[in-house]
Design an enzyme around this catalytic site. Structure first.
Site, PDB file in Angstrom:
ATOM      1  N   GLY A  55       0.857  -1.189   0.000  1.00 47.87           N
ATOM      2  CA  GLY A  55       0.000   0.000   0.000  1.00 47.87           C
ATOM      3  C   GLY A  55       0.883   1.225   0.000  1.00 47.87           C
ATOM      4  N   CYS A  82       5.358  -5.955   1.726  1.00 48.98           N
ATOM      5  CA  CYS A  82       5.679  -4.522   1.667  1.00 48.98           C
ATOM      6  C   CYS A  82       4.965  -3.753   2.790  1.00 48.98           C
ATOM      7  CB  CYS A  82       5.364  -3.972   0.275  1.00 48.98           C
ATOM      8  SG  CYS A  82       6.179  -2.383  -0.010  1.00 48.98           S
ATOM      9  N   TYR A  83       3.973  -2.925   2.470  1.00 45.48           N
ATOM     10  CA  TYR A  83       3.271  -2.227   3.547  1.00 45.48           C
ATOM     11  C   TYR A  83       2.699  -3.236   4.552  1.00 45.48           C
ATOM     12  CZ  TYR A  83      -0.213   0.567   6.025  1.00 45.48           C
ATOM     13  OH  TYR A  83      -0.948   1.171   7.012  1.00 45.48           O
ATOM     14  N   HIS A 168       8.301  -7.554  -3.282  1.00 43.77           N
ATOM     15  CA  HIS A 168       7.060  -7.995  -3.924  1.00 43.77           C
ATOM     16  C   HIS A 168       7.252  -9.343  -4.631  1.00 43.77           C
ATOM     17  CE1 HIS A 168       4.606  -4.393  -3.328  1.00 43.77           C
ATOM     18  NE2 HIS A 168       5.750  -3.736  -3.370  1.00 43.77           N
ATOM     19  N   GLU A 170       5.066 -11.139  -5.877  1.00 40.63           N
ATOM     20  CA  GLU A 170       4.040 -11.344  -6.917  1.00 40.63           C
ATOM     21  C   GLU A 170       4.461 -10.845  -8.288  1.00 40.63           C
ATOM     22  OE1 GLU A 170       3.986  -9.265  -4.445  1.00 40.63           O
ATOM     23  OE2 GLU A 170       2.989  -7.377  -4.883  1.00 40.63           O
ATOM     24  N   GLY A 224     -17.047 -10.593 -27.201  1.00 40.85           N
ATOM     25  CA  GLY A 224     -15.826 -10.449 -26.414  1.00 40.85           C
ATOM     26  C   GLY A 224     -15.555 -11.741 -25.649  1.00 40.85           C
ATOM     27  N   ASP A 226     -15.317 -12.460 -22.416  1.00 42.95           N
ATOM     28  CA  ASP A 226     -16.096 -12.786 -21.218  1.00 42.95           C
ATOM     29  C   ASP A 226     -17.491 -13.300 -21.551  1.00 42.95           C
ATOM     30  OD1 ASP A 226     -13.851 -11.752 -20.071  1.00 42.95           O
ATOM     31  OD2 ASP A 226     -14.739  -9.804 -19.614  1.00 42.95           O
ATOM     32  N   SER A 228     -18.495 -14.500 -24.294  1.00 44.61           N
ATOM     33  CA  SER A 228     -18.409 -15.740 -25.077  1.00 44.61           C
ATOM     34  C   SER A 228     -18.220 -16.946 -24.157  1.00 44.61           C
ATOM     35  CB  SER A 228     -17.235 -15.687 -26.062  1.00 44.61           C
ATOM     36  OG  SER A 228     -17.436 -14.662 -26.989  1.00 44.61           O
ATOM     37  N   LYS A 372      -9.266 -12.687 -15.716  1.00 45.88           N
ATOM     38  CA  LYS A 372      -9.295 -12.821 -17.173  1.00 45.88           C
ATOM     39  C   LYS A 372      -8.531 -14.062 -17.675  1.00 45.88           C
ATOM     40  CE  LYS A 372     -10.604 -10.313 -20.786  1.00 45.88           C
ATOM     41  NZ  LYS A 372     -11.825  -9.505 -20.766  1.00 45.88           N
TER      42      LYS A 372
END
Ligand code: XMP
Length: 516
Positions: A55, A82-83, A168, A170, A224, A226, A228, A372
């Site tokens: 953050g 981190c934060y 981080h 990630e 699109g 999603d 579909s 996604k």
């Protein structure tokens, strides 16, 4: 059976969704919750692990997001990032200080063991982005890594299953970040890795069948990714009880409307209703040049045509839409924008408001928990064609935002042809996977040219290709000159009314991806 749950507690960092995606990539189901979710609620959710995100704040700032000390009495294995790392130390009685200079970028750390660093080399590169650091650990904790400027880059208290990293894990720049997250999830929390896309399809189809029973479902299909994939899942669950309504406003790319129709009528069992309404849209757009007004008109027309069709079909049973997890977070439904939250940064375009007179039995969002990339994985498994599953982002108003100035039938045709040629060349050149988005634009510009013995006065085509992680920022793609040369040749030779081609070399910022 519900999946084992990991909670990502959101303290406003920019990588929060990324953390959640990484956790899911490790085969663990994960949800993002606000930092101020009541402890009772967290307890009731019964997570097997919690990750505190980064953050932008300092723990000493009163207005910054905090967590009650009692949280740590719940006994839930927790990883602070981190934060989140500073907050864990500070809340439990440690000390946090500001560095003389911020540490930012790829930094080498040296670790000295512990569960988080299983199979991680002694020295490795991590991604740091911080000004504050933990200078004194709470009682019972021990430091497990350091960098040149950061004396405590990781710490732990294994007895309480509390772990923290200043960097981080990630982001991909952290060489062994994935291993570190994996170690937390499997070595510390003991997850069994029950989040798998095959299981997701099976359980979702079963749930949909139960929820829908013998009722009908109507889905707005845009073509699109999603909607579909939502259509594919619903079709598998209830077949012909599903009706997909596809509005073709005539602003799609070349042959796209037919491709969508063919895909869904041939491959899937469902009712497919296509509404062709280019003329109606063109009439409403006649003479309009202002980009915002064009957007509004296209949006309003779409809304009217779509809901009129639904009224005609009858609002019988359920209404389904392809909402995905980030839509819910960003819109504030899943995670209202709060102090330190990233929730309001991106405006999104996927939520449809239902007119008051239309009343379904309920709304179904079969992809509401997926990111996604997970939606794409489900799409592939359902057998939806690669081109649809990996479709580039395509603005709701379609080519309407790529035709500058007034939109006419002639201009749509020119742009569709030009865009098709550009895409074809990119595909043939083998660089498609390096580009996140590429398309042609038709600016409202004509220029003088020469063709044979004649002077011409015709359209200019701009081509745009970008690389980006998240579309918040983007860089123009360094397409090889010989590819650009072929594109330019073909555009001028094959597309009627095109006599000049330019390549957009603007990054975002200061430009945007679309020209509007
Ligand atoms: P900009 O032009 O803002 O675009 O840099 C960032 C990304 O968003 C897409 N975009 C849209 N997507 N509806 C959408 O679903 C829209 O109205 C819209 N406008 C822009 C754009 O194509 C790019 O990927």
């Amino acid at each position: 059976m519900a999946n084992q749950l990991c909670i990502v507690l959101d303290f406003g960092g920019q990588y929060n969704q990324l953390i959640a995606r990484r956790v899911r990539e490790c085969g663990v189901y994960c949800e993002i919750k606000r930092f101020d979710t009541p402890l009772e609620e967290i307890k009731a959710l019964d997570p097997m692990g919690v990750i505190f995100t980064g953050g932008p704040n300092s723990v000493y700032d009163e207005a910054s997001p905090h967590i009650a000390k009692e949280y740590f009495d719940l006994g839930i294995p927790t990883l602070g990032i981190c934060y989140g790392c500073q907050l864990m130390a500070y809340t439990l009685g440690g000390t946090v200080e500001s560095c003389t200079k911020s540490e930012y970028g790829k930094i080498e750390i040296e670790q000295n063991g512990g569960k988080l660093f299983k199979d991680v080399p002694e020295k490795s590169i991590v991604w740091m982005s911080h000004t504050d650091f933990v200078s004194k650990l709470p009682e019972g904790f021990s430091g497990k890594a350091h960098s040149e400027d950061c004396p405590i880059a990781a710490f732990e208290c294994p007895e309480r299953k509390l772990y923290a990293v200043q960097f981080h894990p990630e982001v991909t720049h952290s060489q062994f970040g994935k291993e570190i997250l994996h170690n937390f999830l499997y070595e510390v929390c003991g997850f069994n890795g029950d989040w798998k896309m095959d299981d997701f399809i099976e359980t979702t189809v079963a749930k949909l069948r139960e929820q829908i029973g013998d009722k009908k479902v109507i889905l707005g299909l845009s073509g699109g990714v999603d909607s579909s994939v939502a259509a594919g899942l619903l079709s598998r669950a209830v077949g012909k009880q599903l009706t997909c309504v596809f509005v073709d406003q005539g602003l799609m790319r070349k042959d796209e409307g037919n491709f969508v129709e063919e895909t869904f009528t041939k491959l899937f069992d469902m009712n497919f209703v296509r509404v062709n309404c280019q003329e109606k849209f063109l009439a409403a757009l006649k003479g309009v040049k202002d980009p915002e007004q064009k957007r509004k008109i296209i949006g309003t027309e779409f809304y009217n045509v779509f809901w009129d069709k639904i009224r005609e079909q009858g609002a019988d049973g359920f209404f389904a839409q392809g909402t995905i997890y980030p839509d819910r977070i960003e819109s504030g439904k899943g995670n209202k924008a709060g102090q330190g939250s990233t929730a309001v940064i991106k405006t999104h375009h996927n939520m449809v408001k239902m007119p008051d007179d239309i009343k379904f039995d309920g709304v179904i969002e079969p992809l509401g928990d997926l990111f996604k990339d997970e939606v794409r994985a489900v799409g592939e498994k359902l057998g939806i064609p690669h081109d649809l599953v990996w479709r580039q982002p395509f603005p709701g108003p379609g080519l309407g935002v790529r035709i500058i100035g007034e939109i006419t039938e002639e201009k749509i045709k020119v742009l569709q042809e030009a865009d098709a040629v550009f895409r074809d060349e990119i595909r043939k050149s083998g660089i498609e996977s390096e580009l996140r988005q590429f398309f042609a634009v038709l600016p409202d510009v004509r220029t003088v040219g020469v063709m044979g013995d004649h002077r011409t006065y015709d359209h200019l085509i701009a081509i745009r290709a970008v690389t980006t992680d998240d579309f918040m920022t983007a860089d123009w793609a360094r397409i090889p000159y010989d590819v650009l040369a072929r594109v330019s040749n073909r555009l001028c030779n094959e597309v009627e009314h095109v006599n000049r081609v330019v390549y957009d070399i603007t990054s975002k910022p200061p430009g945007t991806v679309e020209w509007e």
